[in-house]
Write an enzyme that holds these catalytic residues in place. Structure first.
Site, mmCIF file in Angstrom:
data_model
loop_
_atom_site.group_PDB
_atom_site.id
_atom_site.type_symbol
_atom_site.label_atom_id
_atom_site.label_comp_id
_atom_site.label_asym_id
_atom_site.label_seq_id
_atom_site.Cartn_x
_atom_site.Cartn_y
_atom_site.Cartn_z
ATOM 1 N N HIS A 1 46.694 -65.085 -52.258
ATOM 2 C CA HIS A 1 46.542 -64.332 -53.499
ATOM 3 C C HIS A 1 46.684 -64.423 -54.424
ATOM 4 O O HIS A 1 47.846 -64.685 -55.460
ATOM 5 C CB HIS A 1 46.670 -62.786 -53.349
ATOM 6 C CG HIS A 1 45.741 -62.207 -54.111
ATOM 7 N ND1 HIS A 1 44.364 -60.900 -54.114
ATOM 8 C CD2 HIS A 1 46.041 -61.776 -55.526
ATOM 9 C CE1 HIS A 1 43.520 -60.734 -54.401
ATOM 10 N NE2 HIS A 1 44.293 -61.145 -55.942
ATOM 11 N N CYS A 2 45.780 -65.171 -55.283
ATOM 12 C CA CYS A 2 45.726 -66.041 -56.298
ATOM 13 C C CYS A 2 45.579 -65.000 -57.927
ATOM 14 O O CYS A 2 43.692 -64.751 -57.478
ATOM 15 C CB CYS A 2 45.342 -66.829 -55.993
ATOM 16 S SG CYS A 2 45.234 -68.344 -57.719
ATOM 17 N N PRO A 3 46.231 -64.700 -58.981
ATOM 18 C CA PRO A 3 45.442 -64.398 -59.900
ATOM 19 C C PRO A 3 44.492 -64.766 -60.498
ATOM 20 O O PRO A 3 44.020 -63.711 -60.941
ATOM 21 C CB PRO A 3 46.679 -64.023 -60.159
ATOM 22 C CG PRO A 3 47.777 -63.937 -60.296
ATOM 23 C CD PRO A 3 48.005 -65.204 -58.941
#
Length: 353
Positions: A69-71
């Site tokens: 999951h890439c912020p």
């Protein structure tokens, strides 16, 4: 050229953000009902987890071929947006390298035109250049400071994002996501620990880097497959990885240790009241913390010197109970001695921390 870089970077950035990784349909089950025994069931999505899919707590959905999951895109990197995300990681450093070249040449030429050499000194006059014609855009001290600051940002972005690009290319060429690499490492540890004599072979690596590359990057821009069924190498089962995950999950339950909370814990990231060492050694991870009340039972699966990670049992039924998972201070719990057959505390036995 800078406008072209900007357009391509933003296009791939917003594609990765809004197209998304692709989610397993809610209520999904495999075509053959007997294959359900090889898959994990997600209680949140009310469906089975398809091969290579994992549940993301932030997206609150099971993501197909989830890598992480890439912020920065506020979304997961997975099956559908892996190509766009990787192109963004490639184009951003290239654009920053071009910008860095412009900044360096601008500062060099402007400073060169303002330097005066004397017999015993070198003077720099930032008020104006020595030569005519004067530049269309004035270049003073503030412009020099802004250019120097922008150069630092461009070089920093080139290094940081470039390293991420290298990592993602390794993922693509080996056809092995970051999560799957971790599963493979745990498979080796499990086999070595129990001395079972098994040999775990990662099933989705085709053996050809070009074929692995073509699964992600296509001329149409749409990755191969449907995100649910994946081609496997010879000698591997379609559910080889999911079967290994089930084995690791069972092993995790066997090797977990039951603890009981002896102090209340509010669930804050850096608790001040639990000691200086606990405060400064909080785990550097996005994984949540769980609040504890005195008497709560927790199944700990891993830990650090001053912190532990586990699942809080909210309902006494160990098989169907709902559990809350996260980190908590080791100082707040003690080992809970109980009879494995009756699941009752052992009378008269001293509990050890």
């Amino acid at each position: 050229m800078l406008l072209n870089w900007t357009v391509m970077i933003l296009y791939n950035y917003f594609s990765a953000m809004f197209v998304g990784p692709g989610y397993v349909p809610l209520g999904w089950t495999p075509e053959k009902s007997q294959d359900c025994m090889y898959l994990q069931y997600c209680k949140v999505c009310q469906s089975y987890k398809a091969p290579r899919s994992h549940h993301c707590r932030k997206c609150n959905r099971c993501v197909m071929k989830m890598d992480h999951h890439c912020p920065w895109i506020n979304n997961c990197c997975g099956y559908q947006n892996h190509a766009s995300f990787t192109l963004f990681l490639l184009l951003a450093p290239l654009g920053c390298i071009h910008a860095s070249f412009i900044f360096i040449m601008t500062m060099y030429t402007q400073l060169y035109n303002r330097i005066s050499f004397g017999w015993s000194s070198v003077k720099i006059d930032m008020s104006a250049a020595k030569r005519d014609p004067r530049p269309i855009i004035p270049f003073g001290l503030s412009a020099f400071a802004a250019s120097l600051f922008a150069l630092g940002l461009a070089l920093g972005t080139t290094i940081a994002v470039g390293m991420l690009f290298i990592i993602q290319m390794k993922v693509i060429l080996t056809n092995k996501t970051s999560i799957e690499s971790w599963i493979e490492e745990k498979a080796k540890d499990r086999i070595q620990y129990y001395q079972t004599g098994e040999t775990f072979i990662f099933p989705y690596d085709t053996g050809s880097k070009w074929k692995n590359f073509r699964q992600v990057f296509t001329w149409s821009g749409i990755p191969e497959g449907d995100g649910l069924d994946w081609p496997v190498r010879d000698g591997c089962h379609q559910y080889s990885l999911t079967i290994e995950q089930l084995k690791q999950k069972a092993d995790k339950r066997v090797r977990s240790v039951r603890y009981r909370a002896i102090e209340d814990y509010s669930g804050v990231c850096c608790p001040v009241t639990k000691g200086v060492k606990t405060f400064f050694t909080t785990p550097c991870t996005e994984e949540p913390r769980i609040a504890l009340s005195k008497g709560d039972l927790i199944l700990a699966t891993r830990g650090l010197k001053h912190w532990m990670y586990g699942e809080k049992i909210l309902i006494s039924d160990a098989d169907g109970g709902i559990r809350e998972r996260g980190w908590f201070p080791r100082k707040c719990v003690e080992k809970y001695q109980y009879d494995s057959e009756t699941d009752q505390p052992v009378d008269g036995e001293k509990k050890s921390k």
